[in-house]
Scaffold this motif. Structure first.
Motif, PDB file in Angstrom:
ATOM      1  N   THR A 148       1.901  -3.213   3.719  1.00  0.00           N
ATOM      2  CA  THR A 148       1.001  -4.335   3.994  1.00  0.00           C
ATOM      3  C   THR A 148       0.283  -4.726   2.711  1.00  0.00           C
ATOM      4  O   THR A 148      -0.284  -3.874   2.023  1.00  0.00           O
ATOM      5  CB  THR A 148      -0.029  -3.956   5.070  1.00  0.00           C
ATOM      6  OG1 THR A 148       0.652  -3.531   6.255  1.00  0.00           O
ATOM      7  CG2 THR A 148      -0.927  -5.125   5.398  1.00  0.00           C
ATOM      8  N   SER A 180      -0.099  -2.758  -2.281  1.00  0.00           N
ATOM      9  CA  SER A 180       0.606  -2.626  -1.008  1.00  0.00           C
ATOM     10  C   SER A 180       0.308  -1.250  -0.428  1.00  0.00           C
ATOM     11  O   SER A 180       0.379  -0.240  -1.142  1.00  0.00           O
ATOM     12  CB  SER A 180       2.113  -2.803  -1.202  1.00  0.00           C
ATOM     13  OG  SER A 180       2.796  -2.640   0.030  1.00  0.00           O
ATOM     14  N   GLU A 240      -3.684  -9.958   2.036  1.00  0.00           N
ATOM     15  CA  GLU A 240      -3.410 -10.562   3.336  1.00  0.00           C
ATOM     16  C   GLU A 240      -4.189  -9.850   4.436  1.00  0.00           C
ATOM     17  O   GLU A 240      -4.696 -10.492   5.366  1.00  0.00           O
ATOM     18  CB  GLU A 240      -1.914 -10.503   3.625  1.00  0.00           C
ATOM     19  CG  GLU A 240      -1.074 -11.349   2.659  1.00  0.00           C
ATOM     20  CD  GLU A 240       0.410 -11.224   2.946  1.00  0.00           C
ATOM     21  OE1 GLU A 240       0.781 -10.440   3.854  1.00  0.00           O
ATOM     22  OE2 GLU A 240       1.205 -11.908   2.264  1.00  0.00           O
ATOM     23  N   LEU A 241      -4.276  -8.527   4.336  1.00  0.00           N
ATOM     24  CA  LEU A 241      -5.042  -7.759   5.324  1.00  0.00           C
ATOM     25  C   LEU A 241      -6.505  -8.188   5.335  1.00  0.00           C
ATOM     26  O   LEU A 241      -7.082  -8.469   6.408  1.00  0.00           O
ATOM     27  CB  LEU A 241      -4.938  -6.264   5.018  1.00  0.00           C
ATOM     28  CG  LEU A 241      -5.848  -5.347   5.838  1.00  0.00           C
ATOM     29  CD1 LEU A 241      -5.345  -5.224   7.270  1.00  0.00           C
ATOM     30  CD2 LEU A 241      -5.956  -3.970   5.194  1.00  0.00           C
ATOM     31  N   THR A 271       3.950   0.079   8.040  1.00  0.00           N
ATOM     32  CA  THR A 271       4.745  -0.919   7.329  1.00  0.00           C
ATOM     33  C   THR A 271       3.985  -1.319   6.065  1.00  0.00           C
ATOM     34  O   THR A 271       2.753  -1.372   6.069  1.00  0.00           O
ATOM     35  CB  THR A 271       4.978  -2.172   8.200  1.00  0.00           C
ATOM     36  OG1 THR A 271       3.705  -2.704   8.611  1.00  0.00           O
ATOM     37  CG2 THR A 271       5.792  -1.823   9.431  1.00  0.00           C
ATOM     38  N   PRO A 315      -1.064  -2.478  10.371  1.00  0.00           N
ATOM     39  CA  PRO A 315      -2.092  -3.457   9.990  1.00  0.00           C
ATOM     40  C   PRO A 315      -3.036  -3.820  11.123  1.00  0.00           C
ATOM     41  O   PRO A 315      -4.225  -4.066  10.888  1.00  0.00           O
ATOM     42  CB  PRO A 315      -1.277  -4.669   9.514  1.00  0.00           C
ATOM     43  CG  PRO A 315       0.081  -4.496  10.105  1.00  0.00           C
ATOM     44  CD  PRO A 315       0.302  -3.021  10.214  1.00  0.00           C
TER      45      PRO A 315
END
Length: 352
Positions: A198, A230, A202-203, A196, A235
């Motif tokens: 990611t 991205s 954020e990761l 997906t 994740p």
């Protein structure tokens, strides 16, 4: 069904190529003498590329019919009364059968050898895991016994210390089990990695929050691109890869004072790097760093955890399942660097 489609495609492609080459050969050199040999070679290739005897025999029959119909007088008619045509058919059938027998035997031997290697790996893995699990379990049991047997004698600080050690060992066991489950999931090849999109920032934030909870005293210097990145991935699995590599540095980079997590962009790839300035990796282990736990020697007997090989093997399996590559090496100034590459999403502006 996939194997059947693959074998059928290979058969049709090779026979079509042989037919076109034969037409070109006949038109260029005005001779038909070597055309049967072209189809014999095609039958050999098909028998080599496919499993069993069926496709090779089918290809030999199709080759015989093609040579007889298109390249033998009278043209565009079937005629098996000529001894040369019958001999060509027999040769192609013999080549198909012999090649099928040879390739089948070779594949069976490879299968037996691979199964033997897997059994050896399972045995060594079980031996290594048994040791790694026994150490924290023994510690948890000892701490529980100490609290129960001396509950009224231990001071509050001593009890809290034992409880913290039990919690750390329990967390370590949970991560070990997660790694083993990931190995089983990836190696079984029954579960495909669902990617997906990611967001990189954020990761990394999620990874650092988890890592700081486990090792609050270990500082990590993070460097990521300022632009929006991205990456298609699972994740949870990639988080596990980064946690494993960072944890590996905590456990094994003796003398480390700096730990860096860096992400950069190279073309269509995102490059993740974890560097430390510790003792580095012994040269004899570099080639097998991602499968080293299968050949562990001299397991420690002083109560130290030694899950280095298992964690890194999990990392390699996860990155390969994502279609990426992973590597390890030593830095020129001292210390180790682990690096893996993942395909990223390219924006419309970059494509233009």
């Amino acid at each position: 069904m996939k194997k059947i489609i693959k074998s059928l495609s290979s058969t049709v492609f090779v026979l079509s190529a042989a037919f076109l080459v034969s037409l070109l050969f006949q038109k260029t050199f005005q001779t038909r003498a070597l055309i049967p040999m072209i189809f014999v070679l095609a039958v050999f290739l098909i028998a080599l590329l496919t499993q069993g005897y069926f496709w090779g025999i089918l290809a030999s029959l199709a080759g015989v019919l093609a040579v007889n119909f298109a390249f033998t007088f009278p043209y565009f008619e079937f005629n098996f009364s000529i001894p040369e045509n019958v001999l060509s058919a027999a040769v192609m059938l013999i080549v198909a059968v012999l090649t099928g027998m040879l390739t089948t035997k070779i594949k069976q031997q490879e299968k037996i050898r691979a199964e033997s290697d897997r059994e050896k790996m399972r045995a060594n893995l079980l031996r290594a895991v048994s040791h790694d699990l026994r150490t924290p379990l023994t510690s948890i049991y000892g701490s529980c016994s100490a609290i129960l047997e001396n509950y009224g004698k231990l001071r509050e600080g001593q009890q809290l210390k034992l409880l913290r050690e039990m919690r750390e060992d329990a967390q370590w066991l949970i991560r070990m089990v997660e790694n083993l489950l990931s190995v089983t999931r990836i190696d079984s090849r029954k579960v495909e990695v669902i990617k997906t999109p990611t967001v990189l920032e954020e990761l990394i934030d999620t990874v650092m929050v988890r890592f700081q909870k486990m090792y609050p005293e270990q500082r990590v210097q993070v460097e990521i691109p300022e632009e929006f990145i991205s990456i298609p991935m699972d994740p949870v699995l990639i988080e596990q890869v980064l946690i494993n590599i960072l944890e590996n540095a905590v456990f094994h980079a003796e003398g480390m004072t700096e730990l860096n997590l860096r992400v950069s962009v190279r073309g269509k790839q995102a490059v993740f790097e974890v560097e430390d300035n510790g003792c580095g990796i012994p040269r004899e282990r570099l080639d097998k760093i991602f499968t080293g736990f299968f050949e562990k020697k001299g397991l420690p007997s002083d109560g130290r955890k030694s899950n280095m090989g298992i964690g890194l093997s999990v990392c390699a399996a996860i990155i390969q399942a994502h279609g990426g590559t992973i590597e390890a090496g030593n830095r020129e100034g001292g210390g180790a660097v682990f690096r893996f590459f993942l395909e990223r999403e390219v924006t419309d502006d970059e494509q233009q």
